[in-house]
Write a protein that holds these residues in place. Sequence first.
Motif, mmCIF file in Angstrom:
data_model
loop_
_atom_site.group_PDB
_atom_site.id
_atom_site.type_symbol
_atom_site.label_atom_id
_atom_site.label_comp_id
_atom_site.label_asym_id
_atom_site.label_seq_id
_atom_site.Cartn_x
_atom_site.Cartn_y
_atom_site.Cartn_z
ATOM 1 N N LEU A 151 0.806 -1.217 0.000
ATOM 2 C CA LEU A 151 0.000 0.000 0.000
ATOM 3 C C LEU A 151 0.839 1.267 0.000
ATOM 4 C CD1 LEU A 151 -2.896 -1.029 2.410
ATOM 5 C CD2 LEU A 151 -3.053 -0.592 -0.040
ATOM 6 N N THR A 152 2.064 1.192 0.490
ATOM 7 C CA THR A 152 2.913 2.386 0.486
ATOM 8 C C THR A 152 3.760 2.468 -0.782
ATOM 9 O OG1 THR A 152 4.578 1.186 1.807
ATOM 10 C CG2 THR A 152 2.995 2.571 2.997
ATOM 11 N N GLN A 153 4.368 1.359 -1.181
ATOM 12 C CA GLN A 153 5.257 1.383 -2.345
ATOM 13 C C GLN A 153 4.492 1.511 -3.658
ATOM 14 O OE1 GLN A 153 8.232 -1.513 0.093
ATOM 15 N NE2 GLN A 153 8.190 -1.855 -2.094
ATOM 16 N N HIS A 154 3.204 1.229 -3.643
ATOM 17 C CA HIS A 154 2.384 1.399 -4.843
ATOM 18 C C HIS A 154 2.489 2.825 -5.371
ATOM 19 C CE1 HIS A 154 -1.116 0.682 -7.497
ATOM 20 N NE2 HIS A 154 -1.417 1.934 -7.226
ATOM 21 N N TYR A 155 2.563 3.787 -4.470
ATOM 22 C CA TYR A 155 2.591 5.196 -4.889
ATOM 23 C C TYR A 155 3.867 5.540 -5.654
ATOM 24 C CZ TYR A 155 -1.520 5.915 -2.006
ATOM 25 O OH TYR A 155 -2.793 5.838 -1.477
ATOM 26 N N ALA A 156 4.932 4.805 -5.418
ATOM 27 C CA ALA A 156 6.172 5.012 -6.177
ATOM 28 C C ALA A 156 6.206 4.143 -7.416
ATOM 29 C CB ALA A 156 7.378 4.716 -5.291
ATOM 30 N N VAL A 168 -1.029 6.421 -10.810
ATOM 31 C CA VAL A 168 -1.642 7.098 -9.668
ATOM 32 C C VAL A 168 -1.838 8.581 -9.966
ATOM 33 C CG1 VAL A 168 -1.279 7.813 -7.274
ATOM 34 C CG2 VAL A 168 -0.812 5.457 -7.943
ATOM 35 N N ARG A 169 -0.808 9.224 -10.498
ATOM 36 C CA ARG A 169 -0.907 10.672 -10.736
ATOM 37 C C ARG A 169 -1.884 10.987 -11.868
ATOM 38 N NH1 ARG A 169 2.353 13.695 -7.752
ATOM 39 N NH2 ARG A 169 4.071 12.666 -6.657
ATOM 40 N N THR A 170 -1.973 10.121 -12.868
ATOM 41 C CA THR A 170 -2.940 10.333 -13.936
ATOM 42 C C THR A 170 -4.358 10.244 -13.396
ATOM 43 O OG1 THR A 170 -1.442 9.452 -15.618
ATOM 44 C CG2 THR A 170 -3.789 9.464 -16.145
ATOM 45 N N LEU A 171 -4.618 9.244 -12.568
ATOM 46 C CA LEU A 171 -5.968 9.043 -12.041
ATOM 47 C C LEU A 171 -6.348 10.078 -10.990
ATOM 48 C CD1 LEU A 171 -5.990 5.144 -11.796
ATOM 49 C CD2 LEU A 171 -7.006 6.580 -13.568
ATOM 50 N N MET A 172 -5.352 10.621 -10.282
ATOM 51 C CA MET A 172 -5.636 11.629 -9.251
ATOM 52 C C MET A 172 -5.799 13.025 -9.845
ATOM 53 S SD MET A 172 -5.851 10.105 -6.289
ATOM 54 C CE MET A 172 -5.657 11.442 -5.115
ATOM 55 N N GLY A 173 -5.421 13.214 -11.106
ATOM 56 C CA GLY A 173 -5.580 14.514 -11.738
ATOM 57 C C GLY A 173 -4.720 15.580 -11.077
ATOM 58 N N GLU A 174 -5.336 16.684 -10.691
ATOM 59 C CA GLU A 174 -4.601 17.809 -10.109
ATOM 60 C C GLU A 174 -4.190 17.560 -8.666
ATOM 61 O OE1 GLU A 174 -3.692 20.681 -11.693
ATOM 62 O OE2 GLU A 174 -4.433 19.717 -13.522
#
Length: 204
Positions: A164-169, A175-181
């Motif tokens: 759950l933590t390393q997924h963000y890297a 992740v950044r595409t789906l989170m948008g701004e």
Amino acid sequence: MPADRAPTRIQKKNRAAILEAALDVFSSHGFRGSTVDQIAKAAGLSKPNLLYYFPSKEAIFNELMTALLDTWLDPLRSLDPEGEPLEEILAYVRRKLQMSRDFPRESRLYANEIVQGAPRLHDVIATDLNVLVEEKAQLLQGWMDSGRINRAHPKHLLFSIWSLTQHYADFDAQVRTLMGEEDPFDAAPEYLETLYRRMLTPKP
């Protein structure tokens, strides 16, 4: 580079440039997909100059991984048997998430090696990491047995924290595409703390 001679300032600078370039190349292409030529170009050095400092791609990779593993394992080593169990675990989650934010290339480098079957890390995983995980799993199990946190399989608890933590890297682009701004790291700490606090807090 001769081992019996103290490195000069330029030599230290060049070694650092090689390792920084190698981190970019390896984390993007994995070990198999990377070449000495790519690393030399990224470091702004000729191939013969690079080979003066490191005799092979394997030597560069091994030095990077040795430093990475030591850094990567520090948060797990820091779980304190004398601390308050839930707070120790939540602090570990926060440290792992912060490492994903601060060291995304290192996380992807490690993930690439594991996906390939860990051919250059198997011995370390089977020895150093295994010993540490066994030690901390016993600590977690002890906290569970004493009723200080809810029961869960201790190793799967650690695996879930890593995932759950390393997924963000490791999946940063997705992740950044789906989170948008929205910066994904803005809300992630609160989300993960809520998740593990609810999971592990014993009912009164």
